[in-house]
Motif scaffolding. Structure first.
Motif, short mmCIF file in Angstrom:
data_model
loop_
_atom_site.label_atom_id
_atom_site.label_comp_id
_atom_site.label_asym_id
_atom_site.label_seq_id
_atom_site.Cartn_x
_atom_site.Cartn_y
_atom_site.Cartn_z
N THR A 116 -2.73 5.93 2.36
CA THR A 116 -3.86 5.00 2.41
C THR A 116 -3.94 4.32 3.76
O THR A 116 -5.01 4.23 4.36
CB THR A 116 -3.75 3.95 1.29
OG1 THR A 116 -3.76 4.62 0.02
CG2 THR A 116 -4.88 2.94 1.35
N ARG A 150 -5.16 6.78 6.36
CA ARG A 150 -6.60 7.04 6.18
C ARG A 150 -7.43 5.88 6.72
O ARG A 150 -8.41 6.09 7.43
CB ARG A 150 -6.93 7.27 4.70
CG ARG A 150 -8.41 7.55 4.45
CD ARG A 150 -8.71 7.75 2.97
NE ARG A 150 -8.16 6.75 2.08
CZ ARG A 150 -8.65 5.53 1.93
NH1 ARG A 150 -9.70 5.13 2.59
NH2 ARG A 150 -8.08 4.69 1.08
N SER A 202 0.86 -1.18 0.00
CA SER A 202 0.00 0.00 0.00
C SER A 202 0.89 1.22 0.00
O SER A 202 2.03 1.17 -0.43
CB SER A 202 -0.91 -0.02 1.23
OG SER A 202 -1.89 0.99 1.14
#
Length: 156
Positions: free
Chosen positions: A106, A109, A102
């Motif tokens: 991200t 979040r 990732s």
């Protein structure tokens, strides 16, 4: 915390009374494992005591944070949680992840959207990308190596 006792448990560390005092309590061996016993008497290992951080006086389990992130990612991604020293709270959490897993934004979040307590959520700057997670010769995660990577990346 799982403690065991019996004739098969060691008597202590040779020449290391300090280590023996840490490992044995009233004849019980402190395994360092966290677990639960089911209704049939079977013990299920769920984590290691070394995989907790003490943040602002609260014990925060790394495995729960990892599980939360894995449940929110689309596929099985490679990441691990560790901690580094923090002047204000004692320790701070760091997510070390593989680059193909990732990206920091991200992951941050996803954690902010999580129902986990805010104290259990790593800060925006606490996501470190690596090519691969460090492992021992046994194939287990190298917890010391993981912490060293996090400390070097955050300059602590």
């Amino acid at each position: 915390l799982i403690l065991v006792k019996g004739p098969n448990v060691m008597l202590g560390y040779l020449g290391r009374a300090d280590k023996t005092a840490e490992a044995l309590r009233d004849g019980w061996y402190v395994t360092g494992d966290i677990g639960a016993m089911d209704e049939d008497g079977f013990v299920r290992l769920t984590d290691r005591l070394a995989r907790f951080s003490k943040i602002a006086g609260e014990m925060v389990p790394h495995g729960v944070i990892e599980d939360e992130l894995h449940s929110r990612l689309e596929q099985n991604q490679v990441l691990a949680v560790t901690s580094v020293p923090d002047e204000k709270k004692g320790e701070k959490l760091v997510v070390v992840y593989t680059r193909e897993a990732s990206d920091a934004e991200t992951l941050h979040r996803l954690m902010m959207e999580s129902p986990l307590p805010n104290l259990w959520k790593p800060g925006r700057e606490c996501y470190v990308a690596v090519e691969s997670l460090p492992v021992l010769g046994t194939g287990k995660l190298d917890l010391k190596g993981l912490r060293e990577i996090a400390a070097a990346a955050l300059g602590t």
